[in-house]
Scaffold this active site. Structure first.
Site, mmCIF file in Angstrom:
data_model
loop_
_atom_site.group_PDB
_atom_site.id
_atom_site.type_symbol
_atom_site.label_atom_id
_atom_site.label_comp_id
_atom_site.label_asym_id
_atom_site.label_seq_id
_atom_site.Cartn_x
_atom_site.Cartn_y
_atom_site.Cartn_z
ATOM 1 N N SER A 172 -46.630 102.570 117.766
ATOM 2 C CA SER A 172 -45.996 101.517 116.954
ATOM 3 C C SER A 172 -46.667 101.511 115.592
ATOM 4 O O SER A 172 -47.816 101.977 115.456
ATOM 5 C CB SER A 172 -46.209 100.153 117.623
ATOM 6 O OG SER A 172 -45.767 99.114 116.781
ATOM 7 N N TYR A 210 -51.776 93.274 121.341
ATOM 8 C CA TYR A 210 -50.822 94.375 121.122
ATOM 9 C C TYR A 210 -51.418 95.403 120.170
ATOM 10 O O TYR A 210 -51.359 96.609 120.409
ATOM 11 C CB TYR A 210 -49.510 93.798 120.587
ATOM 12 C CG TYR A 210 -48.374 94.795 120.528
ATOM 13 C CD1 TYR A 210 -47.837 95.329 121.693
ATOM 14 C CD2 TYR A 210 -47.821 95.192 119.305
ATOM 15 C CE1 TYR A 210 -46.787 96.243 121.648
ATOM 16 C CE2 TYR A 210 -46.777 96.100 119.246
ATOM 17 C CZ TYR A 210 -46.256 96.631 120.419
ATOM 18 O OH TYR A 210 -45.212 97.532 120.371
#
Ligand SMILES: NC(=O)c1ccc[n+]([C@@H]2O[C@H](COP(=O)([O-])OP(=O)(O)OC[C@H]3O[C@@H](n4cnc5c(N)ncnc54)[C@H](OP(=O)(O)O)[C@@H]3O)[C@@H](O)[C@H]2O)c1
Length: 237
Positions: free
Chosen positions: A140, A153
């Site tokens: 990501s 995250y």
């Protein structure tokens, strides 16, 4: 990788979102594709939408468990005899200030996003050595850009980027290609989101599928090892 026809891919978390988009593009290129989900019924429903039984295999595997991933690879080898491409895509996101995020949600992210990519690699690496295959992680932009509410995250995706780059160095002597894809906003079910026409500005899951095809079609001598990909024009709210 020359001629993708009948090459075999395994995509973790292919029941929806980016994994489903990658699966649909690889199938259109003539590849055989296994997709996984935590729930067999989710994987089977997606597999039916994607293509015929001889080309698509639905697997129940929780990537946070190494044993599940080993059993998944065995199913693929039993059915098709080889594995050419492993896409470690499955992931979850929970967002809250670090003083408020629960240890349960923290561990779910670490076990899925970070331990999961290790389990997928560990289970597939001997098959990839045989096929001189390709191992791809879906990280990501959160693996390079940190943000408030993202500590858990961010920690996992920074980890995935570092892990994949180091694995690339370890595995290229075996002629295994290794890349990490780092998307920005993609229109998926991530974090309970329901994709709608409001998401038209975002990357669409099949666009990541096209990117994977580009990687697979790249000249064998060349390896884009870390790919950032973002919406061309961010939302103008
Ligand atoms: N959407 C974005 O904007 C975005 C941006 C950058 C990176 N990403 C990354 O892209 C990847 C895919 O996410 P997505 O956006 O496509 O989200 P999604 O639509 O929620 O899909 C997530 C997929 O992962 C599967 N999954 C979740 N936990 C799993 C586990 N423990 N074992 C096996 N499968 C599991 C889900 O399957 P079941 O629920 O059926 O088990 C589902 O197929 C993730 O790694 C995410 O971090 C997403």
């Amino acid at each position: 990788m020359n001629n993708l026809k009948n090459k075999v891919a395994y995509i973790t978390g292919g029941s929806k979102g980016i994994g489903f988009g990658i699966a649909s593009k690889l199938l259109k290129a003539g590849m055989k594709v296994a997709i996984s989900s935590r729930l067999l019924e989710n994987a089977e429903k997606a597999a039916k939408e994607l293509g015929p039984e001889d080309m698509v295999l639905a697997i129940a595997s929780d990537v946070s468990k190494l044993g599940d991933e080993k059993a998944a690879i065995k199913k693929i080898l039993d059915k098709w005899g080889k594995l050419d491409v492993m896409v470690a895509n499955a992931g979850v996101g929970h967002f809250a200030p670090i003083d408020q995020i629960s240890d349960t949600l923290w561990h779910e992210m670490v076990n899925t996003n970070l331990n999961g990519v290790f389990h997928s690699l560990k289970a597939s690496v001997e098959a990839l050595k045989k096929s001189k295959g390709y191992y791809i992680t879906v990280a990501s932009l959160a693996g390079t850009n940190f943000f408030a509410n993202g500590a858990g995250y961010n920690a996992t995706k920074f980890g995935v980027v570092g892990f994949t780059q180091a694995a690339m160095l370890d595995l290229r002597p075996y002629d295994i290609k290794v890349s990490t894809i780092m998307p920005g906003s993609v229109a998926t079910n991530f974090n309970g989101h329901k994709p709608s026409k409001e998401d038209a500005w975002k990357i669409q899951p099949e666009d990541i599928g096209e990117l994977v095809l580009d990687l697979l079609n790249m000249n064998p001598r060349t390896l884009p090892s870390k790919i950032e990909v973002r919406p061309t024009r961010p939302d103008k709210k």
